[in-house]
Design a protein around this motif. Structure first.
Motif, PDB file in Angstrom:
ATOM      1  N   GLU A  37      48.601  34.204  39.079  1.00 49.62           N
ATOM      2  CA  GLU A  37      48.332  34.314  40.519  1.00 49.62           C
ATOM      3  C   GLU A  37      46.893  33.930  40.845  1.00 49.62           C
ATOM      4  OE1 GLU A  37      49.290  38.309  41.508  1.00 49.62           O
ATOM      5  OE2 GLU A  37      51.439  38.078  41.089  1.00 49.62           O
ATOM      6  N   GLU A  38      45.981  34.274  39.945  1.00 50.43           N
ATOM      7  CA  GLU A  38      44.565  33.967  40.155  1.00 50.43           C
ATOM      8  C   GLU A  38      44.202  32.539  39.749  1.00 50.43           C
ATOM      9  OE1 GLU A  38      42.540  36.924  37.903  1.00 50.43           O
ATOM     10  OE2 GLU A  38      43.027  38.564  39.276  1.00 50.43           O
ATOM     11  N   GLN A  39      45.184  31.802  39.216  1.00 49.35           N
ATOM     12  CA  GLN A  39      45.002  30.411  38.784  1.00 49.35           C
ATOM     13  C   GLN A  39      44.023  30.274  37.617  1.00 49.35           C
ATOM     14  OE1 GLN A  39      44.125  28.099  42.340  1.00 49.35           O
ATOM     15  NE2 GLN A  39      46.262  28.136  42.952  1.00 49.35           N
ATOM     16  N   ALA A  40      43.878  31.359  36.843  1.00 47.83           N
ATOM     17  CA  ALA A  40      43.145  31.251  35.579  1.00 47.83           C
ATOM     18  C   ALA A  40      44.012  30.550  34.544  1.00 47.83           C
ATOM     19  CB  ALA A  40      42.729  32.628  35.079  1.00 47.83           C
ATOM     20  N   ILE A  41      45.329  30.739  34.662  1.00 45.68           N
ATOM     21  CA  ILE A  41      46.288  30.039  33.810  1.00 45.68           C
ATOM     22  C   ILE A  41      47.427  29.539  34.693  1.00 45.68           C
ATOM     23  CG2 ILE A  41      45.711  31.425  31.786  1.00 45.68           C
ATOM     24  CD1 ILE A  41      48.219  33.022  32.146  1.00 45.68           C
ATOM     25  N   ALA A  42      48.019  28.433  34.280  1.00 41.77           N
ATOM     26  CA  ALA A  42      49.141  27.886  35.052  1.00 41.77           C
ATOM     27  C   ALA A  42      50.472  28.450  34.572  1.00 41.77           C
ATOM     28  CB  ALA A  42      49.156  26.369  34.955  1.00 41.77           C
ATOM     29  N   ALA A  43      50.547  28.795  33.282  1.00 40.41           N
ATOM     30  CA  ALA A  43      51.799  29.296  32.712  1.00 40.41           C
ATOM     31  C   ALA A  43      51.478  30.042  31.428  1.00 40.41           C
ATOM     32  CB  ALA A  43      52.770  28.145  32.425  1.00 40.41           C
ATOM     33  N   TYR A  44      52.438  30.847  30.981  1.00 41.36           N
ATOM     34  CA  TYR A  44      52.236  31.541  29.709  1.00 41.36           C
ATOM     35  C   TYR A  44      53.522  31.565  28.900  1.00 41.36           C
ATOM     36  CZ  TYR A  44      54.187  35.783  31.991  1.00 41.36           C
ATOM     37  OH  TYR A  44      54.984  36.689  32.655  1.00 41.36           O
ATOM     38  N   GLY A  45      53.323  31.766  27.601  1.00 39.43           N
ATOM     39  CA  GLY A  45      54.438  31.828  26.670  1.00 39.43           C
ATOM     40  C   GLY A  45      54.081  32.708  25.493  1.00 39.43           C
ATOM     41  N   ALA A  46      54.855  32.576  24.426  1.00 36.46           N
ATOM     42  CA  ALA A  46      54.647  33.416  23.252  1.00 36.46           C
ATOM     43  C   ALA A  46      54.829  32.590  21.993  1.00 36.46           C
ATOM     44  CB  ALA A  46      55.628  34.584  23.249  1.00 36.46           C
ATOM     45  N   SER A  47      53.928  32.784  21.058  1.00 37.92           N
ATOM     46  CA  SER A  47      54.081  32.237  19.710  1.00 37.92           C
ATOM     47  C   SER A  47      54.533  33.388  18.826  1.00 37.92           C
ATOM     48  CB  SER A  47      52.746  31.664  19.225  1.00 37.92           C
ATOM     49  OG  SER A  47      52.888  31.050  17.966  1.00 37.92           O
ATOM     50  N   VAL A  48      55.632  33.195  18.112  1.00 41.84           N
ATOM     51  CA  VAL A  48      56.279  34.304  17.410  1.00 41.84           C
ATOM     52  C   VAL A  48      56.399  33.995  15.919  1.00 41.84           C
ATOM     53  CG1 VAL A  48      57.567  34.877  19.496  1.00 41.84           C
ATOM     54  CG2 VAL A  48      58.652  33.444  17.746  1.00 41.84           C
ATOM     55  N   GLU A  49      56.496  35.085  15.146  1.00 35.44           N
ATOM     56  CA  GLU A  49      56.775  34.944  13.720  1.00 35.44           C
ATOM     57  C   GLU A  49      58.272  34.988  13.447  1.00 35.44           C
ATOM     58  OE1 GLU A  49      54.655  34.087  11.666  1.00 35.44           O
ATOM     59  OE2 GLU A  49      52.687  34.946  12.102  1.00 35.44           O
ATOM     60  N   THR A  50      58.997  35.828  14.195  1.00 36.26           N
ATOM     61  CA  THR A  50      60.410  36.059  13.884  1.00 36.26           C
ATOM     62  C   THR A  50      61.309  35.671  15.049  1.00 36.26           C
ATOM     63  OG1 THR A  50      60.483  38.323  14.740  1.00 36.26           O
ATOM     64  CG2 THR A  50      59.716  38.034  12.452  1.00 36.26           C
ATOM     65  N   VAL A  51      62.552  35.397  14.719  1.00 39.31           N
ATOM     66  CA  VAL A  51      63.556  35.131  15.751  1.00 39.31           C
ATOM     67  C   VAL A  51      63.686  36.330  16.682  1.00 39.31           C
ATOM     68  CG1 VAL A  51      66.040  34.864  16.090  1.00 39.31           C
ATOM     69  CG2 VAL A  51      64.837  33.398  14.456  1.00 39.31           C
ATOM     70  N   ALA A  52      63.672  37.531  16.129  1.00 37.93           N
ATOM     71  CA  ALA A  52      63.808  38.734  16.955  1.00 37.93           C
ATOM     72  C   ALA A  52      62.692  38.827  17.989  1.00 37.93           C
ATOM     73  CB  ALA A  52      63.823  39.985  16.071  1.00 37.93           C
ATOM     74  N   GLU A  53      61.457  38.501  17.593  1.00 40.31           N
ATOM     75  CA  GLU A  53      60.350  38.510  18.559  1.00 40.31           C
ATOM     76  C   GLU A  53      60.574  37.473  19.651  1.00 40.31           C
ATOM     77  OE1 GLU A  53      56.891  39.881  15.344  1.00 40.31           O
ATOM     78  OE2 GLU A  53      57.029  37.789  16.004  1.00 40.31           O
ATOM     79  N   GLY A  54      61.066  36.316  19.277  1.00 43.57           N
ATOM     80  CA  GLY A  54      61.338  35.284  20.270  1.00 43.57           C
ATOM     81  C   GLY A  54      62.388  35.721  21.268  1.00 43.57           C
ATOM     82  N   LEU A  55      63.442  36.374  20.789  1.00 46.32           N
ATOM     83  CA  LEU A  55      64.498  36.836  21.687  1.00 46.32           C
ATOM     84  C   LEU A  55      63.977  37.922  22.626  1.00 46.32           C
ATOM     85  CD1 LEU A  55      67.439  36.883  19.125  1.00 46.32           C
ATOM     86  CD2 LEU A  55      67.133  35.278  21.032  1.00 46.32           C
ATOM     87  N   THR A  56      63.068  38.762  22.126  1.00 46.39           N
ATOM     88  CA  THR A  56      62.458  39.774  22.991  1.00 46.39           C
ATOM     89  C   THR A  56      61.604  39.117  24.072  1.00 46.39           C
ATOM     90  OG1 THR A  56      62.435  41.408  21.210  1.00 46.39           O
ATOM     91  CG2 THR A  56      60.952  41.803  23.056  1.00 46.39           C
ATOM     92  N   ALA A  57      60.821  38.127  23.686  1.00 45.76           N
ATOM     93  CA  ALA A  57      59.970  37.436  24.665  1.00 45.76           C
ATOM     94  C   ALA A  57      60.809  36.779  25.757  1.00 45.76           C
ATOM     95  CB  ALA A  57      59.110  36.391  23.959  1.00 45.76           C
ATOM     96  N   LEU A  58      61.966  36.262  25.386  1.00 40.39           N
ATOM     97  CA  LEU A  58      62.819  35.578  26.363  1.00 40.39           C
ATOM     98  C   LEU A  58      63.373  36.524  27.427  1.00 40.39           C
ATOM     99  CD1 LEU A  58      64.893  33.129  24.119  1.00 40.39           C
ATOM    100  CD2 LEU A  58      63.063  32.546  25.724  1.00 40.39           C
ATOM    101  N   GLN A  59      63.306  37.812  27.187  1.00 39.59           N
ATOM    102  CA  GLN A  59      63.795  38.770  28.177  1.00 39.59           C
ATOM    103  C   GLN A  59      62.858  38.904  29.364  1.00 39.59           C
ATOM    104  OE1 GLN A  59      64.615  42.484  26.157  1.00 39.59           O
ATOM    105  NE2 GLN A  59      65.815  41.476  24.554  1.00 39.59           N
ATOM    106  N   HIS A  60      61.662  38.353  29.245  1.00 41.69           N
ATOM    107  CA  HIS A  60      60.669  38.487  30.311  1.00 41.69           C
ATOM    108  C   HIS A  60      60.633  37.200  31.123  1.00 41.69           C
ATOM    109  CE1 HIS A  60      59.157  42.319  28.800  1.00 41.69           C
ATOM    110  NE2 HIS A  60      59.516  41.824  27.629  1.00 41.69           N
ATOM    111  N   PRO A  61      60.932  37.267  32.420  1.00 41.86           N
ATOM    112  CA  PRO A  61      61.145  36.060  33.225  1.00 41.86           C
ATOM    113  C   PRO A  61      59.921  35.166  33.356  1.00 41.86           C
ATOM    114  CG  PRO A  61      61.096  38.028  34.615  1.00 41.86           C
ATOM    115  CD  PRO A  61      61.149  38.508  33.209  1.00 41.86           C
TER     116      PRO A  61
END
Length: 333
Positions: free
Chosen positions: A148-172
């Motif tokens: 919202e403050e335009q410090a970043i345009a977008a965000y994501g996650a770098s993960v070690e495990t598939v389970a972490e990736g699936l958890t991250a995907l739950q956040h819109p």
């Protein structure tokens, strides 16, 4: 050199950006891979950008900011700049979930903005944080505020495990997931990549050459410099062992890589062949191999122009994985 044929591009999730299917990972340009001089780092960056690469991936801890600063220097005299993805969070001291406070996240982002010389960062990824961070709503709220403050345009996650990736995907708000994916690390194909496709989330495939194993250039006697993670993290002494040779025991990986080279055939670079496998996996946006010199960098870019692997080659690679690799990595990450 300047590329005569533009590289294929794909949409990076819902960011609105389209990026080349081969990007550049810049861990090597910061540290932990032996010394890469200023001259060599600048040469690699110039070569890939001239060849049509439009995504660079870095992190605030690569050389304690050196990688980000080298990218800033490389882009200073270019009119149209590439998409730059960075990562934050590994500066946490101690490295625990409680360190991922709004204040620390903001400070890490602001430091990367200074290092890269960018008012608004294209993409900030949580850098393989402690697993609890992926479920911490406060972290996502902070990242939303930074958008919202335009410090970043977008965000994501770098993960070690598939389970972490699936958890991250739950956040819109999560726009991208970065994960280790290569012919020796196939588990993300089962659930994570299909889930990312459904969520319209971009996938950045890292460690695509298994820390160099999949170049086919190593044998059992190959050694690495003391300041190279392939020496000091071979058994997970410094960070997740999955980041070094994809978690495959070195001698096992060397033997399996010989088979991959045979499958690729004498006319094909083993590295480019292995990268093409990653590019062709449904759901992958871009693959981000690193490079220590111009030749490596351009060999990697060449993967974008290779034809897809044949059904027979795909079947042979799967057999190598099942027979040599699966038992070492599949259930761990």
């Amino acid at each position: 050199m300047t590329s005569s044929t533009p590289l294929e591009t794909r949409p990076l999730g819902r960011t609105g950006a389209a990026v080349s299917v081969v990007g550049l990972g810049t861990w090597q340009l910061g540290g932990d891979w032996g010394n890469v001089s200023e001259h060599d780092a600048a040469g690699v960056l110039d070569a890939v950008l001239d060849a049509g690469v439009t995504l660079l991936d870095t992190a605030d801890v690569y050389g304690d900011g050196r990688s980000e600063e080298r990218i800033r220097s490389a882009l200073a005299d270019r009119g149209e700049r590439p998409f730059v993805a960075t990562k934050v969070g590994r500066r946490a001291d101690p490295f625990v979930a409680e360190q991922y406070t709004p204040e620390n996240l903001r400070a890490w982002v602001d430091r990367s903005r200074r290092n890269l010389g960018m008012d608004t960062l294209d993409l900030v990824q949580l850098h393989c944080p402690p697993p609890a961070v992926f479920s911490d709503e406060r972290v996502y709220d902070t990242l939303d505020t930074l958008v919202e403050e335009q410090a970043i345009a977008a965000y994501g996650a770098s993960v070690e495990t598939v389970a972490e990736g699936l958890t991250a995907l739950q956040h819109p708000g999560v726009q991208t997931v970065q994960v280790i994916l290569n012919v020796f690390r196939r588990k993300p194909l089962e659930e994570l990549l299909p889930a990312a496709q459904r969520a319209e989330v971009g996938i950045l495939a890292r460690v695509p050459l298994a820390s160099g194993l999949l170049t086919g250039k190593y044998d059992e006697s190959t050694t690495f410099a003391a300041d190279d993670h392939r020496t000091f993290n071979r058994h997970g002494e410094a960070f997740d062992v999955g980041e070094t040779f994809s978690g495959v025991p070195f001698e096992v990986g060397v033997a399996a890589a010989r088979e991959v080279a045979e499958i690729a055939g004498p006319e094909e670079s083993t590295a480019a062949f292995a990268l093409r496998w990653v590019i062709d996996q449904p759901g992958v946006t871009t693959v981000i191999p690193g490079a220590r010199n111009i030749k490596q960098a351009l060999d990697n870019v060449a993967a974008a122009s290779l034809p897809p692997l044949t059904d027979a080659q795909l079947a042979d690679l799967e057999r190598v994985y099942d027979e040599r690799i699966r038992a070492h990595v599949h259930d761990r990450w």
